[in-house]
Write a protein that holds these residues in place. Structure first.
Motif, mmCIF file in Angstrom:
data_model
loop_
_atom_site.group_PDB
_atom_site.id
_atom_site.type_symbol
_atom_site.label_atom_id
_atom_site.label_comp_id
_atom_site.label_asym_id
_atom_site.label_seq_id
_atom_site.Cartn_x
_atom_site.Cartn_y
_atom_site.Cartn_z
ATOM 1 N N GLY A 197 0.872 -1.174 0.025
ATOM 2 C CA GLY A 197 0.051 0.024 -0.012
ATOM 3 C C GLY A 197 0.943 1.237 0.022
ATOM 4 N N GLN A 198 1.236 1.650 1.195
ATOM 5 C CA GLN A 198 1.898 2.999 1.226
ATOM 6 C C GLN A 198 3.453 2.862 0.723
ATOM 7 N N GLY A 199 3.492 3.733 -0.022
ATOM 8 C CA GLY A 199 4.892 3.826 -0.859
ATOM 9 C C GLY A 199 6.172 4.226 -0.106
ATOM 10 N N PHE A 200 6.555 3.327 0.414
ATOM 11 C CA PHE A 200 8.020 3.332 1.259
ATOM 12 C C PHE A 200 8.840 2.161 0.826
ATOM 13 N N PRO A 201 10.088 2.320 0.665
ATOM 14 C CA PRO A 201 10.876 1.065 0.054
ATOM 15 C C PRO A 201 11.267 0.246 1.559
ATOM 16 N N ASP A 202 11.471 -1.086 1.452
ATOM 17 C CA ASP A 202 11.642 -1.918 2.539
ATOM 18 C C ASP A 202 13.060 -2.153 2.688
ATOM 19 N N THR A 203 13.981 -1.383 1.982
ATOM 20 C CA THR A 203 15.464 -1.312 2.337
ATOM 21 C C THR A 203 15.858 0.083 2.321
ATOM 22 N N ASP A 204 16.889 0.255 2.997
ATOM 23 C CA ASP A 204 17.567 1.518 2.956
ATOM 24 C C ASP A 204 18.284 2.168 2.192
ATOM 25 N N GLY A 205 18.607 3.573 2.011
ATOM 26 C CA GLY A 205 19.453 4.129 1.138
ATOM 27 C C GLY A 205 20.910 3.687 1.416
ATOM 28 N N PRO A 206 21.797 4.487 0.534
ATOM 29 C CA PRO A 206 23.194 4.027 0.487
ATOM 30 C C PRO A 206 23.751 4.121 2.040
ATOM 31 N N ASP A 207 24.607 3.261 2.128
ATOM 32 C CA ASP A 207 25.270 2.907 3.609
ATOM 33 C C ASP A 207 26.145 4.378 3.976
ATOM 34 N N PHE A 208 26.786 4.726 2.898
ATOM 35 C CA PHE A 208 27.521 5.942 3.187
ATOM 36 C C PHE A 208 26.906 7.150 3.686
ATOM 37 N N MET A 209 25.536 7.287 3.185
ATOM 38 C CA MET A 209 24.709 8.376 3.657
ATOM 39 C C MET A 209 24.189 8.117 4.951
ATOM 40 N N LEU A 249 13.211 8.132 -10.755
ATOM 41 C CA LEU A 249 12.573 6.740 -11.000
ATOM 42 C C LEU A 249 11.679 6.777 -12.038
ATOM 43 N N VAL A 250 12.661 6.598 -13.247
ATOM 44 C CA VAL A 250 11.721 6.343 -14.594
ATOM 45 C C VAL A 250 12.411 5.006 -15.281
ATOM 46 N N PHE A 251 11.521 4.443 -15.977
ATOM 47 C CA PHE A 251 12.016 3.268 -16.656
ATOM 48 C C PHE A 251 12.005 3.269 -18.094
ATOM 49 N N ASP A 252 12.577 2.034 -18.679
ATOM 50 C CA ASP A 252 12.602 1.955 -20.165
ATOM 51 C C ASP A 252 13.239 3.172 -20.939
ATOM 52 N N VAL A 297 1.525 -1.033 -16.884
ATOM 53 C CA VAL A 297 2.822 -0.889 -16.425
ATOM 54 C C VAL A 297 3.387 0.515 -16.133
ATOM 55 N N PRO A 298 3.841 1.043 -15.292
ATOM 56 C CA PRO A 298 4.291 2.495 -15.360
ATOM 57 C C PRO A 298 5.514 2.714 -15.708
ATOM 58 N N ARG A 299 5.868 3.984 -16.342
ATOM 59 C CA ARG A 299 7.168 4.166 -16.822
ATOM 60 C C ARG A 299 7.851 5.041 -15.739
ATOM 61 N N GLY A 300 7.136 5.319 -14.618
ATOM 62 C CA GLY A 300 7.964 5.902 -13.542
ATOM 63 C C GLY A 300 7.254 5.662 -12.279
ATOM 64 N N THR A 301 7.949 6.263 -11.219
ATOM 65 C CA THR A 301 7.347 6.200 -9.650
ATOM 66 C C THR A 301 7.470 4.489 -9.340
ATOM 67 N N TYR A 302 7.195 4.359 -8.013
ATOM 68 C CA TYR A 302 7.122 2.831 -7.925
ATOM 69 C C TYR A 302 5.717 2.283 -7.575
ATOM 70 N N PHE A 303 4.845 2.773 -8.317
ATOM 71 C CA PHE A 303 3.482 2.112 -8.148
ATOM 72 C C PHE A 303 2.795 1.558 -9.675
ATOM 73 N N MET A 304 2.015 0.572 -9.252
ATOM 74 C CA MET A 304 1.400 0.015 -10.470
ATOM 75 C C MET A 304 -0.066 0.068 -10.243
#
Ligand code: PMP
Ligand code: GLN
Length: 389
Positions: free
Chosen positions: A34-46, A206-209, A313-320
């Motif tokens: 549902g809610q758009g949030f990733p389940d892994t974190d950003g770059p370790d150095f950040m 976050l854009v694809f193809d 199938v979306p060309r951007g974002t993380y939603f379908m």
């Protein structure tokens, strides 16, 4: 139920669909798409840079516009990716997520009764912020099944009361990415009608193809009338850090900043140097994350097809998006209400993003910014859909 004290101007402000559905996911042990949030974190150095900043005592109020290194990194990143130059001292302000930048911009530039044109379906905070400002929302449909913009409809939406156009590309919830021709058309209309454009570009990377993100501010006559808004939350998978920004002319940024001061005053001190570092050195990480996300998109699309749903199938974002009526449901709300108990999965009904709710009724939004095993588990659970409800 609303209390007798509730102000009219916040009539649309209730618990967001995202909070409601995430709570439902926890309560039912469901896989949360549902809610758009990733389940892994950003770059370790950040992440390490933020920890270091806390250890180094970067814990008191930062400057109202954000620390200079972050504003410089935002300016350099914008110049590097799009060839757009903004002065870090006068043309950029750091905000508490894109949400605050949007709210501050709308409050700063919309008078009661002013019309604000926005692409419908709209991201939920737009409606609430326009209501807070006393503005009038005018939706221009990007409706299913293809969720494309019709420039003629946009042209017809202008009236003498139109003051602001709010554009979001890549677009949440549809995943539509506006192309150069459409953006050029939007720009021409903005100049012709002399309106201000607030451009929400949080999914810029976050854009694809073969899709390409082009900032509206890069079109003729647009830089001086566009407030560009983005956020580290999406680009660097740190939605909880709430470091966003706005960029525009010195005058517009002064006015937006004057409002921001009284919303939150300043934003997240120890996260600012970490985001500055990510913007400076994280392009490689972002590109890999984008490629990974494109694969996740395809993985979820295949999975949804395997259970009888036809994804857009979306060309951007993380939603379908899928139409759920072929599964025997009258609408997406009914489907999303049933889904946790029936399958142990949570999704978001499109309907909550529409004024013309009938247009959103059949559709449901699925987030794919999740680990492969989580997507696979969701698809496995959705297999239960082939058994009649
Ligand atoms: N705009 C859009 C289109 C979004 O999807 C989001 C999402 N989360 C935001 C703005 C808010 O961004 P932030 O979390 O940086 O406030
Ligand atoms: N933008 C995220 C989404 O669309 C959620 C942000 C929020 O919970 N307000 O899912």
């Amino acid at each position: 139920m609303a209390s007798a004290w509730k102000a009219d101007r916040v009539k649309s402000a209730t618990t967001t669909i995202f909070a409601e559905m995430s709570a439902l996911a926890v309560a039912t042990g469901s896989v949360n798409l549902g809610q758009g949030f990733p389940d892994t974190d950003g770059p370790d150095f950040m992440l390490a840079a933020a920890r270091q900043a806390i250890a180094d005592g970067v814990n008191q109020y930062p400057p109202g516009r954000g620390i200079a290194p972050l504003r410089q990194a935002i300016a350099a990143h914008t110049a590097r990716h799009y060839g757009l130059d903004y002065d870090p001292d006068t043309e950029i302000v750091v905000t508490t997520g894109a949400t605050e930048a949007l709210a501050a911009a709308i409050l700063a530039f919309v008078n009661p009764g002013d019309e604000v044109i926005a692409l419908e379906p709209f991201y939920d905070s737009y409606a609430a912020s326009i209501d807070l400002a006393g503005g009038v929302r005018v939706g221009v449909g990007m409706f299913g099944p293809d969720f494309a913009l019709d420039l003629a409809e946009l042209a017809a939406a202008f009236t003498p009361r139109t003051k602001v156009m709010l554009i979001n590309s890549p677009h949440n919830p549809t995943g539509t990415v506006l192309d150069r021709e459409q953006l050029a058309g939007i720009a021409r209309l903005a100049v012709q009608h002399d309106v201000l454009v607030i451009c929400d570009e949080v999914y810029e990377h976050l854009v694809f193809d073969d899709a390409e993100h082009v900032p509206l501010a890069s079109f003729p006559g647009m830089r001086e009338r566009t407030v560009r808004i983005s956020s580290s939350g999406k680009t660097f998978s740190a939605t909880g850090w709430k470091i966003g920004w706005a960029m525009s002319t010195p005058e517009l940024i002064n006015e937006l900043t004057a409002v921001k001061q009284f919303l939150t005053y300043v934003s997240g001190a120890p996260f600012q140097p970490a985001v500055a570092l990510a913007l400076q050195t994280g392009d490689g990480w972002v590109e890999q994350a984008r490629l990974d996300l494109q694969q996740k998109r395809d993985r979820l699309a295949d999975g949804l097809r395997s259970v009888g749903l036809k994804p857009v199938v979306p060309r951007g974002t993380y939603f379908m998006t899928t139409d759920v009526t072929p599964l025997g449901y009258a609408d997406g709300v009914e489907f999303c209400r049933d889904l946790p108990t029936r399958c142990g999965v949570v999704a978001i009904p499109h309907q909550v993003f529409y004024d013309r709710v009938d247009q959103g009724r059949p559709y449901v939004r699925w987030a794919f910014c999740k680990q492969d095993r989580v997507i696979d588990e969701a698809v496995r659970r959705l297999g239960a859909l082939s058994t009649p409800a």
